[in-house]
Scaffold this motif. Structure first.
Motif, PDB file in Angstrom:
ATOM      1  N   LEU A  31      -3.266  14.309   3.547  1.00  0.00           N
ATOM      2  CA  LEU A  31      -2.058  15.130   3.604  1.00  0.00           C
ATOM      3  C   LEU A  31      -2.400  16.613   3.672  1.00  0.00           C
ATOM      4  O   LEU A  31      -1.743  17.375   4.385  1.00  0.00           O
ATOM      5  CB  LEU A  31      -1.151  14.829   2.407  1.00  0.00           C
ATOM      6  CG  LEU A  31      -0.508  13.448   2.426  1.00  0.00           C
ATOM      7  CD1 LEU A  31       0.191  13.170   1.105  1.00  0.00           C
ATOM      8  CD2 LEU A  31       0.453  13.307   3.587  1.00  0.00           C
ATOM      9  N   VAL A  32      -3.421  17.036   2.941  1.00  0.00           N
ATOM     10  CA  VAL A  32      -3.844  18.433   2.974  1.00  0.00           C
ATOM     11  C   VAL A  32      -4.378  18.787   4.364  1.00  0.00           C
ATOM     12  O   VAL A  32      -4.063  19.849   4.909  1.00  0.00           O
ATOM     13  CB  VAL A  32      -4.906  18.711   1.879  1.00  0.00           C
ATOM     14  CG1 VAL A  32      -5.622  20.027   2.116  1.00  0.00           C
ATOM     15  CG2 VAL A  32      -4.247  18.696   0.512  1.00  0.00           C
ATOM     16  N   SER A  46      -1.366  19.012   6.816  1.00  0.00           N
ATOM     17  CA  SER A  46      -0.148  19.661   6.326  1.00  0.00           C
ATOM     18  C   SER A  46       0.374  20.703   7.309  1.00  0.00           C
ATOM     19  O   SER A  46      -0.378  21.384   7.994  1.00  0.00           O
ATOM     20  CB  SER A  46      -0.399  20.302   4.969  1.00  0.00           C
ATOM     21  OG  SER A  46      -1.319  21.359   5.089  1.00  0.00           O
ATOM     22  N   ASN A  92       9.423  15.361   8.976  1.00  0.00           N
ATOM     23  CA  ASN A  92       8.226  15.632   8.183  1.00  0.00           C
ATOM     24  C   ASN A  92       7.995  14.526   7.154  1.00  0.00           C
ATOM     25  O   ASN A  92       6.856  14.180   6.864  1.00  0.00           O
ATOM     26  CB  ASN A  92       8.334  16.995   7.502  1.00  0.00           C
ATOM     27  CG  ASN A  92       6.989  17.495   7.038  1.00  0.00           C
ATOM     28  OD1 ASN A  92       6.005  17.389   7.757  1.00  0.00           O
ATOM     29  ND2 ASN A  92       6.947  18.026   5.838  1.00  0.00           N
ATOM     30  N   VAL A  98       4.534  12.463   6.833  1.00  0.00           N
ATOM     31  CA  VAL A  98       3.799  12.371   5.570  1.00  0.00           C
ATOM     32  C   VAL A  98       3.582  10.910   5.185  1.00  0.00           C
ATOM     33  O   VAL A  98       2.474  10.515   4.779  1.00  0.00           O
ATOM     34  CB  VAL A  98       4.542  13.141   4.459  1.00  0.00           C
ATOM     35  CG1 VAL A  98       4.010  12.784   3.085  1.00  0.00           C
ATOM     36  CG2 VAL A  98       4.444  14.640   4.701  1.00  0.00           C
TER      37      VAL A  98
END
Length: 190
Positions: free
Chosen positions: A51-52, A55, A63, A67
């Motif tokens: 996710l990082v 992002s 979104n 995710v």
């Protein structure tokens, strides 16, 4: 991880999320090095790291779907390795259940933690809501066909999906794919 981000902001810094994730993993592993072999640690670190890395600043339903898909793709190899299964409905379940957990259960859990010296009622309510959320997740999974038994060998395939997505523009892609197929063949040999 949240503690590290808040600590950095308290000192007027905005640490990059990748470093915060790595520092959180390091802090946990210093306390108990055997955590690296546990499914929970691997699930958490892979999902958060994915996710990082992907992002964006967007918000809203599109979104949320992104995710959920990224988190599912990141954790499918770990699920296949440890449990020999994967759940194709995971992205849909995540889109439905994660906002409920984030907006209801987490704040209520924090409130319960603060009030726990005075009363146990908020903790009991949080536990009951969490059990309901788990039951809803199981129901959604069963409605969509349940989990698929794939065995440990499928881990290679699930690792190939993000690997191809990340490396599709690299010069050495064909060598990476050839190596991955050889690894898959080694897994499948009798």
């Amino acid at each position: 991880m949240l503690s590290l981000v808040l600590l950095g902001r308290m000192f007027g810094r905005r640490p990059p999320l990748g470093r915060v994730t790595a520092m959180a993993a390091l802090c946990l592993l210093v306390g108990d090095p055997s955590l690296i072999f546990t499914p929970g640690f691997q699930f958490s670190m892979c999902a958060v790291s994915a996710l990082v890395m992907t992002s964006t600043t967007g918000s809203g339903p599109t979104n949320w779907v992104k995710v959920a898909l990224v988190a599912s793709l990141a954790t499918w190899p770990i699920q296949a390795w440890h449990f020999g299964t994967f759940c194709p409905s995971a992205p849909v379940c995540n889109v439905i259940l994660t906002p409920v957990a984030a907006m209801v259960i987490v704040p209520l859990g924090l409130l319960a933690l603060i009030l726990s010296p005075l009363t146990q009622m908020p903790l009991e309510l949080t536990a009951a809501l969490t059990e309901m959320l788990v039951s809803l997740a199981e129901s959604l999974t069963n409605i969509s066909g349940g989990t698929v038994v794939v065995g440990r060998w499928a881990t290679t395939i699930f690792v190939l999906i993000p690997l191809v997505a990340v490396t599709h523009r690299l010069i050495f892609t064909r060598y990476i794919l050839a190596s991955a197929w050889m690894l898959l063949a080694l897994y499948l040999r009798p």
